[in-house]
Write an enzyme that holds these catalytic residues in place. Structure first.
Site, PDB file in Angstrom:
ATOM      1  N   GLU A  25       0.819  -1.209   0.000  1.00  0.00           N
ATOM      2  CA  GLU A  25       0.000   0.000   0.000  1.00  0.00           C
ATOM      3  C   GLU A  25       0.855   1.262   0.000  1.00  0.00           C
ATOM      4  O   GLU A  25       0.439   2.295  -0.522  1.00  0.00           O
ATOM      5  CB  GLU A  25      -0.932  -0.011   1.208  1.00  0.00           C
ATOM      6  CG  GLU A  25      -1.936  -1.166   1.217  1.00  0.00           C
ATOM      7  CD  GLU A  25      -2.804  -1.215  -0.034  1.00  0.00           C
ATOM      8  OE1 GLU A  25      -3.034  -0.152  -0.649  1.00  0.00           O
ATOM      9  OE2 GLU A  25      -3.249  -2.309  -0.409  1.00  0.00           O
ATOM     10  N   HIS A  28       1.435   2.250  -3.568  1.00  0.00           N
ATOM     11  CA  HIS A  28       0.320   3.046  -4.095  1.00  0.00           C
ATOM     12  C   HIS A  28       0.369   4.469  -3.556  1.00  0.00           C
ATOM     13  O   HIS A  28       0.229   5.446  -4.304  1.00  0.00           O
ATOM     14  CB  HIS A  28      -1.015   2.410  -3.676  1.00  0.00           C
ATOM     15  CG  HIS A  28      -1.321   1.098  -4.323  1.00  0.00           C
ATOM     16  ND1 HIS A  28      -1.188   0.879  -5.674  1.00  0.00           N
ATOM     17  CD2 HIS A  28      -1.786  -0.071  -3.791  1.00  0.00           C
ATOM     18  CE1 HIS A  28      -1.555  -0.374  -5.958  1.00  0.00           C
ATOM     19  NE2 HIS A  28      -1.909  -0.967  -4.829  1.00  0.00           N
TER      20      HIS A  28
END
Length: 442
Positions: A25, A28
């Protein structure tokens, strides 16, 4: 004490998994912020929030269920024809898929797109930037797997046979006449092995065979295979002192294997009755790169063959059939294997090697699965950006107006099916990992 090590191994794998999710994550998040997208949440886990802190416009936190993670970006899908717009998120893990289905079917979101978000919404970015953001997550898992493989291959090495004798067979046993068939005394009625007859002992270091200096076990094996029924000199080092022996290999049927180690037949070759000591041999950077590439190829093949492994997985639950080590496993099964590795009491290098391979393999699976071109996986958003890029390019070629952003929400009916299939697979592997787990050590 075994159960303590078992628990430690399971906890260590859980920590490694959470770090992998967090870094996924983070990939991202990093590029979303770099490209100016407003990110409202960065969460590891799902369910109830157990800790969070707000830094700027983003809330960072941990949630109760360590089964994935997500970041929430403004405008992951364009507005519908009525101007309504949802705030969706990346979703990693089966719990995340379920959460995304619920979120995407909700009529009223808790958060709304702000007027200041114009130009900062995910769908407003150039398709290339959206591809980078969505690819960055799986790419982090690839980097983790690659880094772990480099540590394993260059730091620990690959287990390889040495020229040191590990064991000496007491007798000659043909591959077509296994010793186990003879009862309690496997050597009853069988001649002594040439190695035993010559007085070779475990720990002897082979130096030269038939006048040829030997450098590795493969060379020793090939020399033995071609010298049956002929007495040859053998130079060894025992307890630091050189020693000369004479050995006479005999013809014997031995098993032949393919590249995967599967027995495919037998052949008659010279037989001495030795097995080597195995030790770890660190690899060069180039060799490590090649081995990592081979592993990626095998992992991709395993993902492609995943549907074919579902029926045996089902049978292992309801028919009690033994699960092979290539059976699909979930988080519970991987954690159990992590515990099994530490509880087995192997040498430190063996334990570290197996555990790191488990972590690397899981990250490789996350990389490949998340790139499947299906929503709600990262690959589904990449597919939407690619479609939009192609549409824009085709419109320019035809000198037509820009067709506008591609509505990824149109792919959601497929996403629901995919999410439910992944949830079903998660449930199936969970049950199998509980009632009939994969075992590394019998």
């Amino acid at each position: 004490m075994t159960w303590i090590w078992y628990a430690v191994g399971a906890v260590l794998f859980a920590i490694a998994l959470l770090l992998s999710v967090a870094l996924h994550e983070l990939g991202h998040l990093t590029f979303a912020k770099l490209f100016g997208v407003r990110v409202t949440q960065y969460m590891v886990g799902f369910g109830r929030t157990i800790w969070s802190r707000r830094r700027g416009e983003t809330e960072y936190g941990l949630k109760l269920l360590p089964a994935g993670g997500y970041i929430r970006m403004v405008g992951m899908v364009p507005p519908d024809k009525h101007g309504r717009q949802r705030i969706t998120s990346t979703a990693m893990g089966p719990v995340g898929f379920f959460r995304q289905i619920v979120e995407d079917t909700r009529k009223n979101d808790r958060e709304q797109v702000l007027p200041t978000d114009d130009g900062r919404q995910f769908y407003q970015l150039h398709p290339a930037k959206r591809i980078v953001i969505m690819f960055a997550g799986p790419f982090m898992n690839l980097l983790i797997a690659f880094g772990v493989f480099l540590i394993v291959l260059m730091g620990i090495g690959v287990s390889a046979p040495t020229t040191t004798v590990g064991s000496v067979s007491e007798c000659v046993v043909s591959a077509t006449d296994p010793a186990s068939a003879s009862g309690s005394d496997p050597c009853a009625g069988r001649p002594a092995s040439p190695a035993a007859a010559a007085g070779l002992q475990p720990g002897d270091v082979l130096v030269a065979y038939d006048g040829v200096s030997v450098q590795d076990w493969d060379q020793v094996r090939e020399l033995i295979r071609v010298t049956s029924d002929r007495t040859v000199p053998l130079e060894i080092v025992r307890d630091g002192r050189p020693l000369s022996l004479a050995v006479t290999p005999v013809p014997n049927q031995v098993a032949t294997t393919d590249d995967d180690g599967t027995v495919v037949g037998t052949e008659t070759v010279g037989f001495l009755g030795l097995s080597p000591v195995f030790d770890y041999e660190p690899q060069s950077f180039g060799a490590a790169l090649g081995a990592t590439g081979d592993y990626i190829g095998r992992a991709a093949e395993a993902v492609v063959n995943l549907p074919a492994r579902i029926p045996p997985l089902w049978a292992s639950i309801f028919s009690g059939e033994e699960r092979g080590q290539d059976s699909p496993i979930g988080i519970v099964g991987a954690g159990r294997i992590g515990g099994e590795i530490l509880a087995e009491g192997l040498p430190v290098k063996d334990t570290a090697l197996l555990f790191l391979q488990l972590v690397a393999g899981f990250n490789m699976s996350l990389f490949l699965l998340n790139l499947l071109p299906l929503l709600p996986l990262d690959g589904g958003h990449i597919l939407g950006a690619v479609i939009e890029w192609i549409r824009r390019g085709w419109a320019r070629v035809r000198r037509k107006a820009d067709p506008g952003p591609f509505d990824v929400a149109k792919l959601m009916p497929v996403a629901y099916v995919v999410a439910l299939l992944f949830i079903g697979l998660f449930a199936l592997t969970f049950v199998a990992d509980v009632v009939n787990p994969v075992r590394l050590f019998g």
